[in-house]
Motif scaffolding. Structure first.
Motif, PDB file in Angstrom:
ATOM      1  N   ALA A  56     -16.092  27.735  25.530  1.00 17.95           N
ATOM      2  CA  ALA A  56     -16.184  27.808  24.067  1.00 17.95           C
ATOM      3  C   ALA A  56     -17.040  26.663  23.521  1.00 17.95           C
ATOM      4  N   ASP A  57     -16.931  25.505  24.175  1.00 17.05           N
ATOM      5  CA  ASP A  57     -17.712  24.354  23.720  1.00 17.05           C
ATOM      6  C   ASP A  57     -19.207  24.578  23.914  1.00 17.05           C
ATOM      7  N   ARG A  58     -19.590  25.505  24.821  1.00 16.59           N
ATOM      8  CA  ARG A  58     -21.003  25.744  25.083  1.00 16.59           C
ATOM      9  C   ARG A  58     -21.636  26.720  24.103  1.00 16.59           C
ATOM     10  N   VAL A  59     -20.778  27.411  23.293  1.00 16.58           N
ATOM     11  CA  VAL A  59     -21.301  28.457  22.409  1.00 16.58           C
ATOM     12  C   VAL A  59     -22.352  27.925  21.435  1.00 16.58           C
ATOM     13  N   PRO A  60     -22.126  26.812  20.706  1.00 18.46           N
ATOM     14  CA  PRO A  60     -23.132  26.345  19.743  1.00 18.46           C
ATOM     15  C   PRO A  60     -24.472  26.037  20.410  1.00 18.46           C
ATOM     16  N   ALA A  61     -24.426  25.365  21.549  1.00 14.37           N
ATOM     17  CA  ALA A  61     -25.676  25.008  22.226  1.00 14.37           C
ATOM     18  C   ALA A  61     -26.439  26.246  22.673  1.00 14.37           C
ATOM     19  N   LEU A  62     -25.729  27.225  23.179  1.00 14.75           N
ATOM     20  CA  LEU A  62     -26.402  28.460  23.619  1.00 14.75           C
ATOM     21  C   LEU A  62     -27.009  29.190  22.430  1.00 14.75           C
ATOM     22  N   ALA A  63     -26.268  29.233  21.309  1.00 18.47           N
ATOM     23  CA  ALA A  63     -26.798  29.924  20.119  1.00 18.47           C
ATOM     24  C   ALA A  63     -28.074  29.251  19.632  1.00 18.47           C
ATOM     25  N   GLN A  64     -28.172  27.922  19.820  1.00 23.84           N
ATOM     26  CA  GLN A  64     -29.365  27.188  19.389  1.00 23.84           C
ATOM     27  C   GLN A  64     -30.608  27.580  20.180  1.00 23.84           C
ATOM     28  N   THR A  65     -30.427  28.197  21.357  1.00 19.54           N
ATOM     29  CA  THR A  65     -31.590  28.563  22.187  1.00 19.54           C
ATOM     30  C   THR A  65     -32.214  29.875  21.737  1.00 19.54           C
ATOM     31  N   SER A  66     -31.649  30.501  20.710  1.00 17.82           N
ATOM     32  CA  SER A  66     -32.137  31.801  20.248  1.00 17.82           C
ATOM     33  C   SER A  66     -33.614  31.734  19.882  1.00 17.82           C
ATOM     34  N   GLN A  67     -34.391  32.718  20.356  1.00 14.49           N
ATOM     35  CA  GLN A  67     -35.819  32.831  20.049  1.00 14.49           C
ATOM     36  C   GLN A  67     -36.131  34.267  19.650  1.00 14.49           C
ATOM     37  N   ARG A  68     -37.086  34.352  18.708  1.00 18.62           N
ATOM     38  CA  ARG A  68     -37.507  35.674  18.257  1.00 18.62           C
ATOM     39  C   ARG A  68     -38.281  36.351  19.385  1.00 18.62           C
ATOM     40  N   THR A  69     -37.809  37.509  19.789  1.00 22.86           N
ATOM     41  CA  THR A  69     -38.475  38.243  20.866  1.00 22.86           C
ATOM     42  C   THR A  69     -38.574  39.690  20.423  1.00 22.86           C
ATOM     43  N   ALA A 123     -16.228  37.433  35.866  1.00 19.14           N
ATOM     44  CA  ALA A 123     -17.042  38.237  34.959  1.00 19.14           C
ATOM     45  C   ALA A 123     -16.413  38.256  33.564  1.00 19.14           C
ATOM     46  N   ASP A 124     -15.079  38.209  33.480  1.00 19.85           N
ATOM     47  CA  ASP A 124     -14.408  38.187  32.175  1.00 19.85           C
ATOM     48  C   ASP A 124     -14.810  36.940  31.381  1.00 19.85           C
ATOM     49  N   ASP A 125     -14.914  35.789  32.078  1.00 22.74           N
ATOM     50  CA  ASP A 125     -15.319  34.547  31.386  1.00 22.74           C
ATOM     51  C   ASP A 125     -16.732  34.685  30.830  1.00 22.74           C
ATOM     52  N   LEU A 126     -17.655  35.237  31.624  1.00 22.10           N
ATOM     53  CA  LEU A 126     -19.040  35.383  31.176  1.00 22.10           C
ATOM     54  C   LEU A 126     -19.123  36.352  30.009  1.00 22.10           C
ATOM     55  N   ARG A 127     -18.328  37.430  30.069  1.00 29.19           N
ATOM     56  CA  ARG A 127     -18.346  38.404  28.981  1.00 29.19           C
ATOM     57  C   ARG A 127     -17.829  37.775  27.691  1.00 29.19           C
ATOM     58  N   SER A 128     -16.744  36.987  27.759  1.00 30.30           N
ATOM     59  CA  SER A 128     -16.209  36.322  26.560  1.00 30.30           C
ATOM     60  C   SER A 128     -17.237  35.388  25.962  1.00 30.30           C
ATOM     61  N   LEU A 129     -17.959  34.675  26.830  1.00 30.93           N
ATOM     62  CA  LEU A 129     -18.979  33.744  26.352  1.00 30.93           C
ATOM     63  C   LEU A 129     -20.098  34.490  25.638  1.00 30.93           C
ATOM     64  N   ALA A 130     -20.559  35.600  26.206  1.00 36.18           N
ATOM     65  CA  ALA A 130     -21.650  36.379  25.602  1.00 36.18           C
ATOM     66  C   ALA A 130     -21.244  36.919  24.239  1.00 36.18           C
ATOM     67  N   LEU A 131     -20.003  37.426  24.144  1.00 34.13           N
ATOM     68  CA  LEU A 131     -19.541  37.963  22.865  1.00 34.13           C
ATOM     69  C   LEU A 131     -19.427  36.880  21.806  1.00 34.13           C
ATOM     70  N   SER A 132     -18.948  35.682  22.214  1.00 30.71           N
ATOM     71  CA  SER A 132     -18.826  34.574  21.253  1.00 30.71           C
ATOM     72  C   SER A 132     -20.190  34.143  20.744  1.00 30.71           C
ATOM     73  N   VAL A 133     -21.187  34.068  21.635  1.00 30.64           N
ATOM     74  CA  VAL A 133     -22.542  33.691  21.217  1.00 30.64           C
ATOM     75  C   VAL A 133     -23.111  34.750  20.285  1.00 30.64           C
ATOM     76  N   ARG A 134     -22.915  36.038  20.650  1.00 29.44           N
ATOM     77  CA  ARG A 134     -23.427  37.112  19.789  1.00 29.44           C
ATOM     78  C   ARG A 134     -22.834  37.020  18.388  1.00 29.44           C
ATOM     79  N   ASP A 135     -21.520  36.772  18.283  1.00 30.98           N
ATOM     80  CA  ASP A 135     -20.877  36.682  16.970  1.00 30.98           C
ATOM     81  C   ASP A 135     -21.437  35.504  16.168  1.00 30.98           C
TER      82      ASP A 135
END
Length: 886
Positions: free
Chosen positions: A763-776, A792-804
């Motif tokens: 969860a602590d990594r979500v903000p940093a990952l969201a900051q890497t967003s680039q227009r593609t 795989a459940d952990d990776l899926r939760s992380l992806a959904l949190s970043v998407r939100d």
């Protein structure tokens, strides 16, 4: 005239005419190429073909048969039934055509008052083979039949063969004229509904070869010894003599039909559709009862599948008559009461038979409930998608996987207002049948033609000396290589060797074959297997280790003594376990199969629930108390009737002759019919250790045990393991369960804490990952590798949190991570990205290709896994590339 009375008159008549009365063989055929005894002649094939010398010159019998080729026609005609009884009289090189015709005519036309069947001669017609002038002349001379009531037919109808090269011959069939109400006049060649075949006389006189089909073969000469094979259908004669319309209404079948009518509240004889269902139930319940009484149990393959199909068709027919609840207790009891006079074993073994029947119905009723739920879902999806037809593969899945009948699928679909792709279903069924036929053909090809053993068996029975001797001198009668009699075999070859005597035990009764060697002048053979390919003959499959073996050479069979001793311990222990089970659970726990090999036994028995640890311990203690008591093991050879009168158990799946071997352990405490080898006293078994108990189908359980030194070694290994655990955990052995439970609880608590820490770290990594967003392309993309993750459940939760966190603008999150040796990839999209054409399923497939993996999912979330970690950069680039071109 009752059915049982007809059979008695038949057998009494032939007994008075010097025929040996032979008991019915089991419905389970000895012939490995067929599942059941499908005709009255099946048990006599070895005698008719000359492979085994007939033990009598003339015989008569009432044979139980099962035939399911025309199962779809059951109930629709007067003649189709799955279980039927065939009366037969047989001559092996004794009387021929004149005798067979004379016997048949006398029995059929003698008055009932004088012990005959009382048929009016004017109602009887016959057919003969088109060129059989002798038979036609005999019918005129013996029976006084006019020429117009003797009709000639060709090979298709009036010539009998086994379908293989060998004995064959013309037939003469006897027909009864049912009268003008049943069809046209003119004899059986005009109308075989009005003129009903009741008896077939086969004159086995020819040798045929080059068999190309049922009607295409070459007759190469006459047999040196001519045989008679006849068959009279008991059910057909019964419904004629009882004045009813069909076999379903005779005294042995009608009670089931009436009970089904009573349960459903619908009368018989009013609706044709209902009448067919009543007849199906009456036939199938009786057939199921008889199969169960011969030891067949419901399963998903072989004989058990046929039984299951019959029982489920009965349940289905009752449902179509409006009965939803269980009906087998009533229907099977009605069939039992109708059949027990003819087959007393049905009543004596009723507890076992009924337990299987009732359990199968209960299981299928649950299947119908679950299948209906699955079908309802499929129907809803079909309608929701705008479809009007349920896919054929969906109907086939319900049938093949869940045992859900196609007619029930059709009915429910029709009620829901949609159709079923019956053509698609039928195509898949046809593919399945073709696979089954191909498999059956391959199995049949794998079975050696038993006629190759004819000449060896003609020399007499193989003498088994192994009950008392572990070494026996003999001579070589035959050598076969690749199923052909070659006369000799050389070093390195695999061959079959036939001897006059042998000390080596042939596999039977659950006991595996002996190990050992066969030696002679200049040769040594390693014994790989020992079998009985035909009754009375033992064949040794061997590898020629040294030299060359040939016919007429001396041979000494040498049994591996240690292996035999250990196998004997296991076989005798099986008898102890069986007795202990019956002592503990009651007489309903009877053997349903076994395997005994050196140091190990597997024992299947009828029982409907798992054994508690306390019951297992009790069974084990009873068996070992018998070992401790050093019970005497004795064997006696006596008649089958004498053995049964003494209380010996005859086990299902075993075939017994009129002379049997009875094994006693402690006198009547354990008394079974058994041809296996045994210890001389129970103390020689040493130890019996139960190592497992499990289910092997509805109402069947299995126990496994180690015996003798194998049991001792297993217990020694367990003792060493307990000592090691005790030392490692620093706890006395009696405190190990509590100590292990404590450690397990601590471990689970620690795992929860670790999972919580990992979730917080992700969860602590979500903000940093969201900051890497680039227009593609038209979306905002986060495409990153996050390294090691728990699952795989952990990776899926992380992806959904970043998407939100990326908000409502078009956004795609593509993450890779590693869990153990797997490389995970997950893609998540929001609604705006999907509207812009970004589909998670397509994107994840592009990512997985460089990872060497597979996966998929929905448009909003998709995932997969591969094994190529070096492909992670390329995987993320593939997502970027696809979005740029979208």
């Amino acid at each position: 005239m009752k059915t049982a009375e007809i059979a008695k008159r038949y057998l009494d008549f032939f007994e008075k005419n010097d025929h040996t009365i032979v008991p019915s063989a089991s419905l389970v055929s000895d012939d490995p190429s067929i599942l059941f005894t499908i005709a009255g002649m099946v048990p006599f094939i070895p005698y008719l073909t000359g492979v085994v010398p007939a033990p009598y010159s003339r015989a008569a019998d009432l044979q139980k048969c099962i035939r399911t080729n025309d199962i779809e026609e059951v109930g629709k005609t007067a003649r189709h039934g799955t279980f039927f009884q065939m009366l037969g009289n047989w001559s092996f090189g004794d009387y021929f055509k004149e005798g067979a015709i004379s016997f048949a005519w006398e029995l059929l036309t003698t008055s009932e008052e004088d012990g005959g069947l009382g048929f009016d001669p004017k109602d009887l017609w016959v057919t003969v083979y088109e060129t059989d002038d002798e038979a036609a002349e005999l019918w005129q001379r013996i029976a006084g039949l006019p020429a117009e009531r003797i009709q000639r037919l060709g090979r298709e109808d009036n010539f009998w063969t086994t379908g293989q090269p060998g004995p064959a011959g013309p037939c003469s069939e006897i027909y009864f004229d049912r009268g003008p109400d049943y069809g046209k006049d003119g004899g059986p060649i005009v109308d075989d509904n009005r003129f009903l075949e009741i008896w077939n006389l086969v004159f086995m006189q020819n040798e045929i070869t080059n068999v190309r089909s049922k009607t295409e073969f070459d007759i190469v000469g006459d047999l040196p010894a001519k045989n008679i094979d006849t068959g009279m259908g008991l059910e057909r004669v019964a419904f004629l003599k009882q004045g009813v319309e069909n076999m379903y209404e005779i005294d042995q079948v009608r009670p089931v039909l009436d009970r089904a009518s009573e349960l459903s509240g619908r009368p018989y004889g009013v609706s044709h559709e209902d009448d067919v269902r009543f007849r199906i139930i009456a036939d199938h319940v009786r057939s199921s009862l008889m199969l169960l009484s011969d030891g067949v149990t419901p399963s998903n393959e072989g004989r058990g599948y046929i039984l299951r199909r019959l029982m489920r068709r009965s349940v289905r027919a009752m449902r179509l008559l409006g009965v939803q609840e269980a009906t087998f207790p009533a229907l099977f009891e009605a069939s039992r009461d109708a059949m027990k006079e003819a087959y007393p074993v049905i009543e004596s073994d009723w507890q076992r038979i009924s337990s299987y029947a009732y359990a199968e119905e209960e299981t299928f009723l649950r299947t119908l409930t679950s299948g209906s739920t699955i079908l309802d879902t499929a129907v809803q999806k079909t309608k929701a998608g705008g479809g009007s037809t349920l896919a054929g593969d969906q109907a086939f899945l319900l049938h093949d996987t869940y045992g859900f009948p196609i007619d029930l699928t059709l009915e429910i679909a029709e009620e829901a207002g949609i159709g079923v792709d019956r053509a698609g279903f039928d195509a898949l069924m046809q593919e399945q049948r073709q696979r089954a036929k191909a498999d059956a053909r391959s199995r049949k090809r794998a079975i050696a033609d038993v006629s190759v053993y004819r000449d060896f068996r003609a020399l007499g029975e193989t003498v088994f000396t192994g009950y008392t001797d572990l070494e026996t001198e003999s001579r070589v009668l035959g050598v076969l290589v690749d199923g052909l009699a070659t006369g000799r075999a050389s070093e390195g070859q695999i061959a079959e060797v036939i001897l006059a005597e042998t000390a080596l035990y042939a596999e039977s009764g659950g006991q595996v074959a002996d190990k050992g060697t066969i030696v002679g002048p200049g040769y040594e053979l390693e014994v790989l297997d020992v079998q009985r390919p035909v009754a009375g003959l033992i064949s040794h499959t061997v590898e020629v280790v040294r030299g060359e073996v040939g016919v007429d050479q001396p041979a000494t069979t040498i049994v591996d003594a240690a292996n035999r001793r250990s196998a004997q311990q296991a076989h005798s222990a099986t008898h102890l376990v069986h007795a202990a089970l019956r002592d503990t659970l009651g007489s309903g726990a009877t053997q349903a199969g076994s395997l005994n090999r050196a140091g190990y036994l597997r024992f299947d028995f009828t029982w409907g629930q798992a054994l508690s640890p306390e019951t297992r311990s009790e069974i084990e203690e009873i068996a070992n108390n018998a070992v401790r008591d050093n019970l005497e093991v004795t064997t006696r050879v006596l008649s089958l009737d004498e053995a049964k009168a003494a209380g010996a158990m005859a086990l299902f799946g075993e075939k017994y002759g009129q002379t049997v071997r009875m094994v006693d352990i402690g006198g009547p405490w354990s008394r079974e019919l058994c041809g296996g080898t045994h210890v001389s006293s129970s103390a020689e078994i040493g130890l019996v250790s139960l190592i497992g108990e499990s289910s092997v189908g509805a109402s069947n359980r299995r126990v496994e045990a180690l015996v003798g030194l194998d049991a001792f070694r297993e217990l020694t290994a367990e003792r060493a393991l307990v000592a090691e655990l005790s030392a490692s955990l620093k706890a006395p052995k009696d405190q190990l369960p509590a100590r292990i439970a404590e450690l397990t609880a601590n471990l689970k608590a620690a795992e929860k804490k670790i999972a919580a820490f990992e979730a917080r770290a992700l969860a602590d990594r979500v903000p940093a990952l969201a900051q890497t967003s680039q227009r593609t392309g038209s979306v905002n993309l986060v495409a990153e590798s996050v390294g090691q993750v728990g699952s795989a459940d952990d990776l899926r939760s992380l992806a959904l949190s970043v998407r939100d966190r990326l908000g409502s603008d078009p956004a795609v999150v593509a993450l890779t991570g590693q869990a153990g040796d797997k490389v995970l990839a997950i893609v998540a999209t929001n609604e705006a990205a999907r509207s812009a054409g970004a589909k998670a399923g397509a994107l994840v497939k592009a990512a997985l290709e460089p990872l060497g993996g597979r996966g998929g999912g929905r448009d909003d979330m998709a995932q997969g896994a591969g094994s190529e970690a070096a492909g992670i950069p390329a995987a993320l680039d593939a997502v970027r590339a696809q979005l740029r071109t979208a």
